[in-house]
Design an enzyme around this catalytic site. Sequence first.
Site, short mmCIF file in Angstrom:
data_model
loop_
_atom_site.label_atom_id
_atom_site.label_comp_id
_atom_site.label_asym_id
_atom_site.label_seq_id
_atom_site.Cartn_x
_atom_site.Cartn_y
_atom_site.Cartn_z
N ILE A 187 17.09 -7.58 6.43
CA ILE A 187 17.64 -6.69 6.89
C ILE A 187 18.73 -6.35 5.62
O ILE A 187 19.24 -7.44 5.21
CB ILE A 187 18.24 -6.93 8.04
N ALA A 237 -1.39 6.95 8.44
CA ALA A 237 -0.30 7.82 8.77
C ALA A 237 0.83 7.69 7.84
O ALA A 237 1.35 8.64 7.68
CB ALA A 237 0.05 7.47 10.27
N GLU A 238 1.21 6.39 7.80
CA GLU A 238 2.28 6.25 6.69
C GLU A 238 2.30 6.75 5.54
O GLU A 238 3.10 7.29 5.02
CB GLU A 238 2.79 4.58 6.80
N GLU A 271 23.37 0.32 9.95
CA GLU A 271 23.38 -0.96 10.43
C GLU A 271 22.60 -1.29 11.65
O GLU A 271 22.49 -2.30 12.19
CB GLU A 271 24.81 -1.33 10.74
N ASP A 272 22.40 -0.11 12.39
CA ASP A 272 21.67 -0.23 13.58
C ASP A 272 20.06 -0.25 13.22
O ASP A 272 19.40 0.52 13.13
CB ASP A 272 21.87 1.03 14.38
N HIS A 297 8.23 2.44 9.57
CA HIS A 297 8.02 1.52 10.63
C HIS A 297 6.72 1.72 11.37
O HIS A 297 6.70 2.85 11.70
CB HIS A 297 9.29 1.35 11.67
N SER A 332 0.76 -1.32 0.02
CA SER A 332 -0.10 0.09 0.14
C SER A 332 0.80 1.25 0.10
O SER A 332 0.40 2.29 -0.65
CB SER A 332 -0.78 0.05 1.26
N ASN A 333 2.06 1.04 0.69
CA ASN A 333 2.93 2.50 0.46
C ASN A 333 3.41 2.58 -1.11
O ASN A 333 3.69 3.56 -1.26
CB ASN A 333 4.11 2.21 1.69
N ASN A 345 13.29 3.75 5.51
CA ASN A 345 12.49 2.74 6.05
C ASN A 345 11.04 3.25 6.68
O ASN A 345 11.21 4.31 7.79
CB ASN A 345 13.02 1.84 6.88
#
Length: 191
Positions: free
Chosen positions: A85, A167-168, A136-137, A102, A12-13, A100
């Site tokens: 990832i 909201a996204e 990387e985090d 989330h 959907s995004n 990204n």
Amino acid sequence: MRLGVVVSGKGSNLRNLVERDFDVVAVATNRPSCGGAAYARERGIPLGELSLKRFSSEEERDEAMREFFKAHGVELVVDAGYDRIHTRPFLEAFRGRIINVHPSLLPQFGGGMDAVEQALVAGVDVTGATVHLVTEDLDGGPILTQERVPVLKGDTVETLRGRIHEAEHRILPAAIRLLEAKLAQSPAVGQ
Ligand code: GRF
């Protein structure tokens, strides 16, 4: 800016970005049967079908994703429901140019695929959505935009997820524009 979008789910995004006339030049997926991949095919957007089974490691898959995006001149990578990832070969090639989305107010409920469920179990009054730079985090890169979403009485995972998606669909386009403006000011970032 030429966008490469990475999807594993409904898409959907992805659809929202295309409908808002963002320049989505390529879509990559690790799940060729997902809704996002079907949408890319339907719209004739070049699709990289990169199931892990075609490769001997995650790194090799990410090298293929990097080459696919580079071949299409991708300038900014948008993880829109990607459930893996990125490994080093990909992160290094697009450093500072991967974002990204989330479904929580990070750092709350980060690090997994069940942030909406976690918010309900925790009984919080407010959760939300975050767009951040990918480093990387895992889920810990610098935050670009967030939007709060109240948890309503009687919410289920489906109803809450639906409002978080809304909201996204607002903050992901906003974050892309923000990053475009930043990169235009300092084009050396990520190169
Ligand atoms: C979104 O909730 C996003 O936050 C998470 O995966 C979901 C993707 O939704 N990372 P969709 O495939 O764009 O509909």
